[in-house]
Design a protein around this motif. Structure first.
Motif, short mmCIF file in Angstrom:
data_model
loop_
_atom_site.label_atom_id
_atom_site.label_comp_id
_atom_site.label_asym_id
_atom_site.label_seq_id
_atom_site.Cartn_x
_atom_site.Cartn_y
_atom_site.Cartn_z
N UNK A 152 -36.18 -14.69 -3.74
CA UNK A 152 -36.13 -14.44 -2.30
C UNK A 152 -37.30 -15.10 -1.55
N UNK A 245 -30.35 -10.51 6.85
CA UNK A 245 -31.02 -9.28 7.27
C UNK A 245 -32.46 -9.57 7.71
N UNK A 246 -33.08 -10.52 7.05
CA UNK A 246 -34.46 -10.88 7.41
C UNK A 246 -34.49 -11.74 8.67
N UNK A 260 -26.68 -5.84 10.10
CA UNK A 260 -27.67 -4.79 9.77
C UNK A 260 -29.01 -5.10 10.41
N UNK A 284 -20.36 -4.60 2.33
CA UNK A 284 -21.07 -5.41 1.33
C UNK A 284 -20.95 -4.79 -0.04
N UNK A 288 -19.15 -6.36 -3.33
CA UNK A 288 -19.88 -6.56 -4.58
C UNK A 288 -19.20 -5.77 -5.70
N UNK B 150 -26.40 -2.64 -1.52
CA UNK B 150 -27.44 -3.57 -1.07
C UNK B 150 -28.76 -2.82 -0.88
N UNK B 152 -31.57 -3.37 0.86
CA UNK B 152 -32.16 -3.08 2.17
C UNK B 152 -31.33 -2.07 2.94
N UNK B 153 -30.04 -1.99 2.59
CA UNK B 153 -29.18 -1.01 3.25
C UNK B 153 -29.56 0.41 2.82
N UNK B 270 -37.75 -7.20 1.24
CA UNK B 270 -36.77 -6.52 2.08
C UNK B 270 -37.24 -5.11 2.43
#
Lengths: 323, 331
Positions: A152, A245-246, A260, A284, A288, B150, B152-153, B270
């Motif tokens: 990441x 998200x970032x 989000x 999500x 997945x 996820x 961060x969720x 995150x």
């Protein structure tokens, strides 16, 4: 419900039987044998149905979505209502429409980046495993380096330097950072395959290396490649969501991770818009899950790959009525 | 000893590769990287702060020299620990900013990682001990399910439920306004309260890899000859599971640590972003959004070096614990 795992007859427990089943089924049906094996695995079947559902939503997004995902003419920060089932964003966009269009981004980026990183992994892994010697030493080092460098932060750094962050750049960034694991698995697989009799025979027959790899080795790794692709796609979906998200995703497209991010910045928690907060994460998670479930079946398929000889699952004679 | 020498050589080589990668990434773009960066900054705002241009130049070295000169210059700077001046926190050097953020991340990740390892290994061993029972499938399927959530969720939901709705814990930051960092009780208890939710977010998904790895390894070892001999000798079941299964199965988990850590760092970025936690992850993101390239590069390098060092330590530990590895590498 299956409480004990081995009690369920998982196809793949007995390779020979699975293959026989596949060939048998393939003769009686117009569907390919590998699909029937996947379909007979209950977990995998659920996963395939879920995945088909997501694909359908992604394809039909313009039809299904009640509004344009970027149409901000609605009341802002509204909770769920009859007009907006999941409420509206702080900018006044319809959350449900964004959710529906977000399926496209996740699937397209996930599958594209999954395919690209599988390809990179395949090329590097095959070359390292087949050539051995110095080439292998160097490539193995690159693979190991790719495994240990934190993904990441590397993705964030690469994305930060790109002036325009389009969807394909995101795909590229995810692929460049996520191929190493697949390469390692494929390298070790080819090392066991390259000394097989039929490979030696092909070499004595004067076939070139590229042909041997393409015709003799890759067909015997198909299930492994598919399993690797599923894993890479899973990782890519997560990676895309994380980047978005970032705030480092493609600003032009709507994605679940981006939703989000906007929900978090747009005060969804303070206004109590739980639907805006929960829906993208749940979507999500379900996507997945569906890939994970399909992978159970693919695992069974790859375990059914024969120890030696051409893989009948993949080089089955024509699907004609009679062999 | 050959094993350790080999691992050390790999460590040094990866270290060099990471440093070089860090040098190359900003230069991947066409043209003079310093000019490109500065012009991009110009494009964004009307006036460019000379300090920023200076910071970029410092980071990239002398743009006039050829690539090799720049590389040598850069290596020298890295060896001296000189990473330039942060732009967004001018006039602080980059190392000062990293020094402030590092302890937060190290403590948070360290504690949650150890807890994850302990919890995960115990749960995995329990699942393997009671294999094919209801306990086993609850643990295995449960961790597979949680693994799909996820990262961060989960963190966002924790904030929503425990910080905003229930108000049990503070929602953001590393410590409250009333305390200042130092070895006093007020600060430590405050910092602890602030770390509960980020820690929980890391702990929910943290043990999954250990659970699955431990269970599968142990189930495999429990089916082997030496275990069957132990059964035949009439040793108690529990003792067999611990001494014959768990003890050996734990070894591959040590190397699993290496691969897990790279992903864990990503998760930390995150989680720190969600909680606005003053660690390396948030600093990295801040640097990115402020286009503070010197800070960003240095954080990437630090994080990578941290992971490499941890990997090396895991390799060494593995070699100490498992004599077979050492012997296999020697021959």
């Amino acid at each position: 419900m299956s409480t004990s795992v081995p009690a369920v007859p998982v196809p793949g427990a007995d390779p020979e039987r699975v293959q026989a089943t596949a060939v048998d089924l393939g003769r009686r049906s117009w569907l390919p044998g590998w699909f029937l094996i996947l379909w007979r695995n209950r977990k995998c079947r659920i996963g395939l149905v879920m995945l088909a559902g997501f694909a359908l939503v992604a394809l039909l997004a313009p039809v299904l979505a009640p509004a344009d995902p970027r149409d901000d003419s609605f009341p802002t920060s509204a909770g769920p209502s009859a007009a907006h089932w999941l409420g509206t964003t702080a900018q006044g966009e319809d959350v449900l429409s964004q959710l529906i269009f977000g399926a496209r981004t996740s699937l397209v980026v996930g599958i594209a980046a999954g395919a690209l990183s599988t390809l990179i992994g395949l090329v590097v892994g095959l070359t390292a495993g087949y050539r051995q010697g110095l080439v292998d030493e160097v490539l193995s080092f690159v693979i190991n380096l790719g495994l240990v460098v934190p993904t990441l932060p590397l993705m964030v750094t690469l994305a930060a330097y790109s002036p325009v962050r389009g969807q394909w750049l995101i795909v590229l960034v995810i692929s460049v950072t996520g191929w190493a694991y697949g390469a390692r698995v494929k390298r070790s697989q080819i090392i066991t395959l390259r000394t097989r009799d039929y490979v030696t025979a092909a070499r004595f027959a004067g076939d070139r290396t590229a042909r041997i790899i393409a015709r003799e080795i890759v067909p015997n790794m198909t299930s492994l490649i598919v399993a690797g692709f599923m894993g890479a796609t899973l990782g890519a979906i997560g990676g895309e969501a994380g980047l978005a998200f970032l705030g480092l995703g493609d600003p032009q497209t709507v994605s679940w991770g981006g939703m989000l991010n906007e929900a978090s910045l747009g005060g969804a928690m303070l206004t109590g818009q739980w639907a805006w907060l929960i829906a993208p994460g749940l979507a999500l998670s379900l996507l997945i899950t569906s890939f994970t479930l399909v992978n159970f079946g693919v695992d069974a398929l790859s375990k059914s790959a024969p120890a030696a000889g051409p893989d009948r699952l993949h080089s089955r004679p024509s699907t004609g009525p009679l062999p | 000893m050959a094993y350790f020498a080999r691992r050390f050589a790999f460590f040094v080589a990866t270290l060099w590769a990471a440093v070089t990668l860090n040098f190359l990434i900003p230069r991947l773009q066409p043209g003079d990287p310093a000019e490109a960066m500065v012009s991009r900054l110009v494009g964004r705002s009307e006036s460019v702060d000379p300090a920023q241009v200076e910071a970029v130049r410092l980071m990239l070295g002398t743009p006039e020299g050829n690539l090799l000169d720049q590389y040598v210059h850069y290596l020298g700077a890295v060896l001296r620990g000189d990473f330039g001046i942060s732009y967004s926190y001018f006039p602080y050097p980059v190392t000062h900013m990293i020094g402030q953020a590092l302890p937060w991340t190290v403590v948070l990740v360290g504690v949650t990682q150890i807890l994850s390892f302990v919890v995960g290994t115990l749960l995995g061993a329990w699942a393997a001990y009671r294999r094919n029972s209801r306990t086993d499938s609850v643990i295995t399927l449960g961790s597979t399910f949680i693994g799909t959530l996820p990262f961060f969720w989960v963190a966002l939901l924790l904030v929503y439920v425990f910080a905003i709705t229930l108000r049990w814990f503070p929602e953001r930051g590393g410590y409250g306004g009333g305390s200042s960092p130092g070895w006093n009780w007020l600060f430590i208890s405050d910092a602890f309260q602030h770390s509960v939710l980020p820690g929980l977010a890391l702990l929910i998904t943290g043990p999954i890899g250990w659970i699955i790895g431990m269970r599968n390894n142990m189930v495999q070892h429990l089916g082997e000859e030496h275990t069957r001999l132990a059964v035949a000798r009439g040793l108690p079941r529990r003792r067999i599971a611990l001494a014959y299964g768990a003890r050996i199965a734990i070894l591959p988990n040590v190397t699993g640590f290496a691969i897990a850590l790279g992903g864990l760092v990503g998760g930390t970025v995150l989680v720190e972003t969600v909680f606005n936690y003053p660690g390396m992850g948030r600093l990295l993101l801040e640097a990115v959004s402020n286009r503070d390239y010197p800070l960003m590069q240095a954080i990437f390098l630090f994080v990578t070096i941290g992971v490499l060092v941890a990997n090396f330590l895991a390799d060494v530990l593995y070699g100490v614990l498992d004599p077979w590895v050492r012997r296999a590498e020697t021959t």
